[in-house]
Write a protein that holds these residues in place. Sequence first.
Motif, PDB file in Angstrom:
ATOM      1  N   MET A   1       5.390 -23.945 -44.398  1.00 35.74           N
ATOM      2  CA  MET A   1       5.524 -22.792 -43.531  1.00 35.74           C
ATOM      3  C   MET A   1       4.248 -22.617 -42.707  1.00 35.74           C
ATOM      4  O   MET A   1       3.143 -22.743 -43.223  1.00 35.74           O
ATOM      5  CB  MET A   1       5.781 -21.539 -44.370  1.00 35.74           C
ATOM      6  CG  MET A   1       6.084 -20.325 -43.534  1.00 35.74           C
ATOM      7  SD  MET A   1       6.700 -18.966 -44.553  1.00 35.74           S
ATOM      8  CE  MET A   1       5.294 -17.894 -44.511  1.00 35.74           C
ATOM      9  N   SER A   2       4.399 -22.330 -41.443  1.00 35.84           N
ATOM     10  CA  SER A   2       3.275 -22.172 -40.537  1.00 35.84           C
ATOM     11  C   SER A   2       2.498 -20.888 -40.840  1.00 35.84           C
ATOM     12  O   SER A   2       3.081 -19.852 -41.140  1.00 35.84           O
ATOM     13  CB  SER A   2       3.800 -22.132 -39.095  1.00 35.84           C
ATOM     14  OG  SER A   2       2.735 -21.931 -38.204  1.00 35.84           O
ATOM     15  N   LYS A   3       1.198 -20.971 -40.767  1.00 35.73           N
ATOM     16  CA  LYS A   3       0.347 -19.799 -40.952  1.00 35.73           C
ATOM     17  C   LYS A   3       0.237 -19.061 -39.633  1.00 35.73           C
ATOM     18  O   LYS A   3       0.164 -19.668 -38.566  1.00 35.73           O
ATOM     19  CB  LYS A   3      -1.050 -20.220 -41.411  1.00 35.73           C
ATOM     20  CG  LYS A   3      -1.065 -20.942 -42.739  1.00 35.73           C
ATOM     21  CD  LYS A   3      -1.003 -19.981 -43.880  1.00 35.73           C
ATOM     22  CE  LYS A   3      -1.211 -20.707 -45.192  1.00 35.73           C
ATOM     23  NZ  LYS A   3      -1.168 -19.812 -46.324  1.00 35.73           N
ATOM     24  N   ASN A   4       0.219 -17.726 -39.700  1.00 31.83           N
ATOM     25  CA  ASN A   4       0.125 -16.880 -38.509  1.00 31.83           C
ATOM     26  C   ASN A   4      -1.309 -16.412 -38.317  1.00 31.83           C
ATOM     27  O   ASN A   4      -1.898 -15.835 -39.230  1.00 31.83           O
ATOM     28  CB  ASN A   4       1.044 -15.663 -38.659  1.00 31.83           C
ATOM     29  CG  ASN A   4       2.492 -16.063 -38.721  1.00 31.83           C
ATOM     30  OD1 ASN A   4       2.955 -16.829 -37.897  1.00 31.83           O
ATOM     31  ND2 ASN A   4       3.201 -15.552 -39.711  1.00 31.83           N
ATOM     32  N   LEU A   5      -1.843 -16.664 -37.117  1.00 33.86           N
ATOM     33  CA  LEU A   5      -3.218 -16.294 -36.803  1.00 33.86           C
ATOM     34  C   LEU A   5      -3.246 -15.341 -35.614  1.00 33.86           C
ATOM     35  O   LEU A   5      -2.429 -15.452 -34.704  1.00 33.86           O
ATOM     36  CB  LEU A   5      -4.035 -17.541 -36.460  1.00 33.86           C
ATOM     37  CG  LEU A   5      -3.991 -18.696 -37.467  1.00 33.86           C
ATOM     38  CD1 LEU A   5      -4.821 -19.855 -36.970  1.00 33.86           C
ATOM     39  CD2 LEU A   5      -4.457 -18.246 -38.830  1.00 33.86           C
ATOM     40  N   LEU A   6      -4.204 -14.430 -35.632  1.00 33.91           N
ATOM     41  CA  LEU A   6      -4.421 -13.511 -34.514  1.00 33.91           C
ATOM     42  C   LEU A   6      -5.750 -13.881 -33.866  1.00 33.91           C
ATOM     43  O   LEU A   6      -6.776 -13.965 -34.542  1.00 33.91           O
ATOM     44  CB  LEU A   6      -4.451 -12.060 -35.005  1.00 33.91           C
ATOM     45  CG  LEU A   6      -4.724 -10.993 -33.947  1.00 33.91           C
ATOM     46  CD1 LEU A   6      -3.641 -10.995 -32.867  1.00 33.91           C
ATOM     47  CD2 LEU A   6      -4.834  -9.613 -34.596  1.00 33.91           C
ATOM     48  N   ILE A   7      -5.702 -14.101 -32.545  1.00 35.56           N
ATOM     49  CA  ILE A   7      -6.899 -14.418 -31.760  1.00 35.56           C
ATOM     50  C   ILE A   7      -7.230 -13.198 -30.920  1.00 35.56           C
ATOM     51  O   ILE A   7      -6.362 -12.688 -30.202  1.00 35.56           O
ATOM     52  CB  ILE A   7      -6.653 -15.613 -30.823  1.00 35.56           C
ATOM     53  CG1 ILE A   7      -6.263 -16.844 -31.622  1.00 35.56           C
ATOM     54  CG2 ILE A   7      -7.876 -15.888 -29.965  1.00 35.56           C
ATOM     55  CD1 ILE A   7      -5.701 -17.951 -30.764  1.00 35.56           C
ATOM     56  N   PHE A  48      -1.011 -11.203 -40.542  1.00 38.85           N
ATOM     57  CA  PHE A  48      -1.645 -12.468 -40.168  1.00 38.85           C
ATOM     58  C   PHE A  48      -2.371 -13.058 -41.368  1.00 38.85           C
ATOM     59  O   PHE A  48      -2.912 -12.347 -42.198  1.00 38.85           O
ATOM     60  CB  PHE A  48      -2.621 -12.244 -39.010  1.00 38.85           C
ATOM     61  CG  PHE A  48      -1.937 -11.711 -37.785  1.00 38.85           C
ATOM     62  CD1 PHE A  48      -1.230 -12.563 -36.945  1.00 38.85           C
ATOM     63  CD2 PHE A  48      -1.941 -10.359 -37.501  1.00 38.85           C
ATOM     64  CE1 PHE A  48      -0.555 -12.071 -35.839  1.00 38.85           C
ATOM     65  CE2 PHE A  48      -1.271  -9.853 -36.394  1.00 38.85           C
ATOM     66  CZ  PHE A  48      -0.577 -10.717 -35.563  1.00 38.85           C
ATOM     67  N   ASP A  49      -2.379 -14.385 -41.419  1.00 40.04           N
ATOM     68  CA  ASP A  49      -3.063 -15.093 -42.500  1.00 40.04           C
ATOM     69  C   ASP A  49      -4.566 -15.171 -42.249  1.00 40.04           C
ATOM     70  O   ASP A  49      -5.344 -15.356 -43.175  1.00 40.04           O
ATOM     71  CB  ASP A  49      -2.471 -16.494 -42.659  1.00 40.04           C
ATOM     72  CG  ASP A  49      -0.994 -16.419 -43.033  1.00 40.04           C
ATOM     73  OD1 ASP A  49      -0.693 -15.928 -44.138  1.00 40.04           O
ATOM     74  OD2 ASP A  49      -0.152 -16.815 -42.207  1.00 40.04           O
ATOM     75  N   ALA A  50      -4.966 -15.038 -40.971  1.00 35.31           N
ATOM     76  CA  ALA A  50      -6.379 -15.013 -40.598  1.00 35.31           C
ATOM     77  C   ALA A  50      -6.493 -14.388 -39.210  1.00 35.31           C
ATOM     78  O   ALA A  50      -5.550 -14.421 -38.422  1.00 35.31           O
ATOM     79  CB  ALA A  50      -6.985 -16.412 -40.592  1.00 35.31           C
TER      80      ALA A  50
END
Length: 122
Positions: A1-7, A48-50
């Motif tokens: 499963m893809s990790k969700n990141l916030l930039i 988000f994961d990070a």
Amino acid sequence: MSKNLLIVDDSTSMRQMVAFALTSGGYSVREAEDGQAALDIAKGGARFDAVITDVNMPRMDGIELIRQLRQLPEYRFTPLLMLTTESGADKKQEGKAAGATGWLVKPFDPEQLLATVRKVLS
């Protein structure tokens, strides 16, 4: 499963470069133009994961964003990375005190960014 990141960065081109590097590495990415927008997204229920944030931004800077995110139970243990032109020891210490997991300096190396993200997510 893809990790969700916030930039989080007030520079559109910087967000695009970071997003390109991370999506190329298999991550799902969402963007925010400043700390306040990012906090609103997080408080709106997005998970988000990070989070990767710049320091110097209008409305809310990255260090304050990290302080605010650490107050939310769902972000207490989430990796929060600083990606910034700031490289001074005082700023790094301020970021660490706020709860930053790590500190990367711009201009960034896409491979180093991916390696750091992989490390904090493992």
